[in-house]
Design an enzyme around this catalytic site. Structure first.
Site, PDB file in Angstrom:
ATOM      1  N   ALA A 187      22.110  -4.989 -34.452  1.00  0.00           N
ATOM      2  CA  ALA A 187      22.320  -4.224 -35.677  1.00  0.00           C
ATOM      3  C   ALA A 187      23.786  -4.222 -36.050  1.00  0.00           C
ATOM      4  CB  ALA A 187      21.832  -2.781 -35.498  1.00  0.00           C
ATOM      5  N   LYS A 188      24.045  -4.284 -37.371  1.00  0.00           N
ATOM      6  CA  LYS A 188      25.417  -4.243 -37.870  1.00  0.00           C
ATOM      7  C   LYS A 188      26.112  -2.955 -37.445  1.00  0.00           C
ATOM      8  CE  LYS A 188      23.751  -6.479 -42.114  1.00  0.00           C
ATOM      9  NZ  LYS A 188      23.551  -6.306 -43.561  1.00  0.00           N
ATOM     10  N   ARG A 189      25.377  -1.845 -37.538  1.00  0.00           N
ATOM     11  CA  ARG A 189      26.010  -0.549 -37.301  1.00  0.00           C
ATOM     12  C   ARG A 189      26.408  -0.331 -35.849  1.00  0.00           C
ATOM     13  NH1 ARG A 189      20.595   0.415 -37.954  1.00  0.00           N
ATOM     14  NH2 ARG A 189      19.501   1.597 -36.325  1.00  0.00           N
TER      15      ARG A 189
END
Length: 285
Positions: free
Chosen positions: A241-243
């Site tokens: 995930a990017k986050r």
């Protein structure tokens, strides 16, 4: 009889840089189209409100070139709002959607068993119409919609014929407060408009296809086949995930790493330490 050309798509949202999980998804879609001599499309899904960063679209194109992929580009989602609104209005005129002002906390407190998207909505606003002045989402009345559509099926290339089960989601949101159409409505309309014949996406979105198949039936849209591929996960089993700071393709590209070597490793399912493929991904909190 004219043969139907295979058309696939990769549809990233410009709310953060691409990482290896996106690269794998793009390669699966690209290679699936190339296998049949078809077309691989890039669509920028840029209607995520303030989270969208237009400048990232250019980075995405550079990332795909770095991986050695070629594509045709379709209009971004921000140019399709009129079509989304028209579809919602069509459903509204048929009594298939309703306004909902419930908060996430209220839904969590009142809902029963969790569904694929989170707590299943209990139908509060379906039974008690909210104030017309209150900010609201629009929800699909699943019971009424499925009664009209009748029994549905859809085909996944990896898992075969599937019975349609949109009731698993309850009354899903089709129009949001903070942005236009929800993923369910926008992706379904976009794929039809772009002539997509094989929808490739991660196995974590397998269940969403039940809703999309229902919307196709309600809106008279063509029905593609689906190909739900495994997704890349971290050592703890969570999807990249990017986050959570998954290394970006842009960082790899700028560091001088070979994009074609990365693509070859992804095709061969050989990944960096701590990254693996998973057929199923549990819904994250």
């Amino acid at each position: 009889m004219v043969a139907v050309t295979t058309v696939t798509r990769f549809a990233p949202s410009p709310n953060g840089p691409l990482h290896l999980g996106h690269a794998f998804a793009a390669i699966v879609a690209h290679d699936r189209a190339m296998r049949d001599g078809g077309a691989f499309m890039l669509r920028i899904e840029d209607i995520d409100g303030a989270r969208s960063r237009p400048e990232l679209a250019g980075e995405f194109r550079e990332d795909l070139r770095w991986l050695g992929l070629a594509w045709r580009e379709t209009p971004p989602q921000s140019t399709r709002l009129t079509a989304y609104r028209a579809a919602l209005e069509s459903l509204r005129e048929r009594g298939l959607v309703y306004r909902c002002t419930c908060t996430r906390a209220e839904i969590a407190a009142a809902a029963g068993a969790p569904g694929p998207d989170g707590p299943v909505y209990p139908g509060t606003c379906r039974h008690n119409a909210p104030s017309p002045d209150a900010p609201a989402v629009w929800r699909l009345d699943i019971a009424r919609a499925t009664a009209i559509a009748g029994p549905l099926t859809w085909h996944d290339e990896r898992r075969g014929l599937q019975p349609g089960r949109p009731e698993l989601f309850g009354d899903v949101v089709l129009w949001r407060k903070d942005a236009p159409a929800s993923y369910h409505l926008a992706a379904t309309l976009d794929d039809a408009a772009d002539g997509v014949t094989v929808v490739t996406r991660g196995a974590d979105l397998f269940a969403a296809t039940h809703v999309h198949r229902l919307l196709q039936a309600l809106l008279g849209l063509p029905v593609p086949v689906w190909h739900h591929h495994p997704v890349l996960v971290e050592a703890d089993g969570r999807k990249l995930a990017k986050r959570r700071g998954a290394p970006s393709l842009a960082d790899r590209r700028h560091s001088g790493e070979s994009g074609t070597a990365v693509a070859q490793a992804l095709r061969a399912a050989r990944f960096d330490t701590g990254i693996s493929l998973s057929e199923y991904v549990d819904r994250e909190p």
